[in-house]
Design a protein around this motif. Structure first.
Motif, PDB file in Angstrom:
ATOM      1  N   GLU A  81      64.582  58.729   7.841  1.00 46.78           N
ATOM      2  CA  GLU A  81      64.163  57.319   7.897  1.00 46.78           C
ATOM      3  C   GLU A  81      62.784  57.118   7.264  1.00 46.78           C
ATOM      4  OE1 GLU A  81      64.428  53.328   8.464  1.00 46.78           O
ATOM      5  OE2 GLU A  81      66.029  54.696   9.019  1.00 46.78           O
ATOM      6  N   GLN A  82      61.908  58.103   7.398  1.00 44.21           N
ATOM      7  CA  GLN A  82      60.573  57.992   6.795  1.00 44.21           C
ATOM      8  C   GLN A  82      60.657  57.924   5.273  1.00 44.21           C
ATOM      9  OE1 GLN A  82      58.402  61.380   8.254  1.00 44.21           O
ATOM     10  NE2 GLN A  82      57.909  60.405  10.202  1.00 44.21           N
ATOM     11  N   SER A  83      61.561  58.668   4.691  1.00 45.83           N
ATOM     12  CA  SER A  83      61.693  58.707   3.232  1.00 45.83           C
ATOM     13  C   SER A  83      62.638  57.647   2.684  1.00 45.83           C
ATOM     14  CB  SER A  83      62.211  60.080   2.783  1.00 45.83           C
ATOM     15  OG  SER A  83      61.318  61.095   3.168  1.00 45.83           O
ATOM     16  N   ILE A  84      63.591  57.225   3.515  1.00 41.56           N
ATOM     17  CA  ILE A  84      64.620  56.283   3.068  1.00 41.56           C
ATOM     18  C   ILE A  84      64.755  55.179   4.112  1.00 41.56           C
ATOM     19  CG2 ILE A  84      67.014  56.028   2.291  1.00 41.56           C
ATOM     20  CD1 ILE A  84      67.001  59.130   1.962  1.00 41.56           C
ATOM     21  N   PRO A  85      63.920  54.149   4.028  1.00 45.86           N
ATOM     22  CA  PRO A  85      64.049  53.047   4.986  1.00 45.86           C
ATOM     23  C   PRO A  85      65.458  52.451   4.943  1.00 45.86           C
ATOM     24  CG  PRO A  85      62.026  52.847   3.721  1.00 45.86           C
ATOM     25  CD  PRO A  85      62.840  53.947   3.081  1.00 45.86           C
ATOM     26  N   GLN A  86      65.963  52.086   6.085  1.00 46.72           N
ATOM     27  CA  GLN A  86      67.308  51.514   6.235  1.00 46.72           C
ATOM     28  C   GLN A  86      68.391  52.497   5.806  1.00 46.72           C
ATOM     29  OE1 GLN A  86      67.357  47.795   4.118  1.00 46.72           O
ATOM     30  NE2 GLN A  86      65.622  46.975   5.245  1.00 46.72           N
ATOM     31  N   ALA A  87      68.142  53.785   5.995  1.00 45.75           N
ATOM     32  CA  ALA A  87      69.127  54.801   5.622  1.00 45.75           C
ATOM     33  C   ALA A  87      70.402  54.638   6.436  1.00 45.75           C
ATOM     34  CB  ALA A  87      68.544  56.191   5.821  1.00 45.75           C
ATOM     35  N   ARG A  88      71.488  55.031   5.817  1.00 49.69           N
ATOM     36  CA  ARG A  88      72.786  55.037   6.499  1.00 49.69           C
ATOM     37  C   ARG A  88      73.566  56.259   6.050  1.00 49.69           C
ATOM     38  NH1 ARG A  88      76.859  53.492   3.011  1.00 49.69           N
ATOM     39  NH2 ARG A  88      76.167  52.384   1.153  1.00 49.69           N
ATOM     40  N   LEU A  89      74.450  56.713   6.916  1.00 47.40           N
ATOM     41  CA  LEU A  89      75.285  57.865   6.609  1.00 47.40           C
ATOM     42  C   LEU A  89      76.374  57.441   5.627  1.00 47.40           C
ATOM     43  CD1 LEU A  89      75.919  60.838   7.232  1.00 47.40           C
ATOM     44  CD2 LEU A  89      77.386  60.023   9.083  1.00 47.40           C
ATOM     45  N   ALA A  90      76.391  58.093   4.471  1.00 45.39           N
ATOM     46  CA  ALA A  90      77.388  57.771   3.450  1.00 45.39           C
ATOM     47  C   ALA A  90      78.648  58.614   3.609  1.00 45.39           C
ATOM     48  CB  ALA A  90      76.813  57.985   2.057  1.00 45.39           C
ATOM     49  N   GLY A  91      78.483  59.840   4.065  1.00 40.43           N
ATOM     50  CA  GLY A  91      79.628  60.722   4.222  1.00 40.43           C
ATOM     51  C   GLY A  91      79.218  62.059   4.779  1.00 40.43           C
ATOM     52  N   ALA A  92      80.195  62.808   5.232  1.00 43.62           N
ATOM     53  CA  ALA A  92      79.947  64.121   5.833  1.00 43.62           C
ATOM     54  C   ALA A  92      81.153  65.010   5.583  1.00 43.62           C
ATOM     55  CB  ALA A  92      79.693  63.986   7.336  1.00 43.62           C
TER      56      ALA A  92
ATOM     57  N   SER B  79      77.905  72.389   7.734  1.00 41.26           N
ATOM     58  CA  SER B  79      78.375  71.012   7.612  1.00 41.26           C
ATOM     59  C   SER B  79      77.284  70.251   6.868  1.00 41.26           C
ATOM     60  CB  SER B  79      78.660  70.391   8.984  1.00 41.26           C
ATOM     61  OG  SER B  79      77.500  70.418   9.786  1.00 41.26           O
ATOM     62  N   ALA B  80      77.673  69.212   6.153  1.00 37.19           N
ATOM     63  CA  ALA B  80      76.740  68.463   5.319  1.00 37.19           C
ATOM     64  C   ALA B  80      76.863  66.974   5.600  1.00 37.19           C
ATOM     65  CB  ALA B  80      77.029  68.743   3.839  1.00 37.19           C
ATOM     66  N   GLU B  81      75.724  66.280   5.498  1.00 31.19           N
ATOM     67  CA  GLU B  81      75.682  64.832   5.630  1.00 31.19           C
ATOM     68  C   GLU B  81      74.853  64.265   4.484  1.00 31.19           C
ATOM     69  OE1 GLU B  81      75.795  64.386  10.499  1.00 31.19           O
ATOM     70  OE2 GLU B  81      73.884  64.130   9.455  1.00 31.19           O
ATOM     71  N   LEU B  82      75.332  63.175   3.900  1.00 37.64           N
ATOM     72  CA  LEU B  82      74.612  62.481   2.849  1.00 37.64           C
ATOM     73  C   LEU B  82      74.127  61.146   3.405  1.00 37.64           C
ATOM     74  CD1 LEU B  82      73.698  62.272  -0.139  1.00 37.64           C
ATOM     75  CD2 LEU B  82      75.898  61.122  -0.592  1.00 37.64           C
ATOM     76  N   TRP B  83      72.811  60.934   3.327  1.00 36.26           N
ATOM     77  CA  TRP B  83      72.172  59.696   3.787  1.00 36.26           C
ATOM     78  C   TRP B  83      71.678  58.929   2.576  1.00 36.26           C
ATOM     79  CZ3 TRP B  83      72.281  58.503   8.906  1.00 36.26           C
ATOM     80  CH2 TRP B  83      72.641  59.537   9.793  1.00 36.26           C
TER      81      TRP B  83
END
Length: 180
Positions: free
Chosen positions: A30-41, A53-57
């Protein structure tokens, strides 16, 4: 007395709260990407053995290589940091990223930066457009590699169309488009 309508509303609210907690944005993301959301995992396996396991924000603009995004890997087993760096350099070569000299320099930087991990350890890489990449271990800063070409090559391991893990790429990018 609780009516059926009120019960349904309460259950819906409870489900929404559980879902919101399940995809809470890590603080360092969140500090680097305001309004971040999970795109996929997704999960990466090697000969049926789960490696991580991987998550893309992504931010509000969705996934774009030239925009800030974060990729978090949660390791399923103990791994040596130098081996993580070596495997990363090998994958960069497989997707055709960078020259041999660049990959050699990047390998040295990754070897110095990437720690040994245990089951449950999380390494997060944040794409910093025009700057390079910033890395975190379990939410704590590890350091930066200040080279945009490195960032493109590193994140390309998972996100480039030439990745050796196309199913994982598809899972990571599942909801990466910007909202309508």
């Amino acid at each position: 007395m609780i009516t059926l309508r009120r019960l349904v509303a309460l259950l819906s609210l409870a489900c929404a709260c559980v879902l919101a907690q399940a995809v809470a944005v890590p603080g360092h993301v969140e500090q680097s990407i305001p309004q971040a959301r999970l795109a996929g995992a997704g999960t990466f396996t090697w000969f049926t053995m789960k490696i991580y396991s991987a998550e893309l924000w992504v931010g509000p603009q969705g996934y774009q290589p030239q925009a800030p995004f974060a990729l978090e890997l949660r390791y399923a087993r103990k791994l040596d940091g130098a081996k993580i760096a070596q495997a990363s350099a090998e994958q960069m070569a497989k997707i055709g990223a960078g020259s041999a000299a660049q990959r050699k320099a990047w390998l040295a930087q990754m070897t110095a930066l990437f720690p040994d991990v245990n089951e449950g350890s999380r390494i997060t890489g944040v794409n910093l457009p025009g700057e390079g990449a910033r890395f975190y271990l379990d939410g704590k800063p590890l350091g930066n590699i200040a080279e945009p070409a490195f960032a493109r090559a590193f994140f390309g391991i998972w996100l480039d169309p030439a990745t050796t893990a196309p199913a994982l790429r598809t899972a990571l990018l599942a909801n990466a488009a910007p909202p309508p």
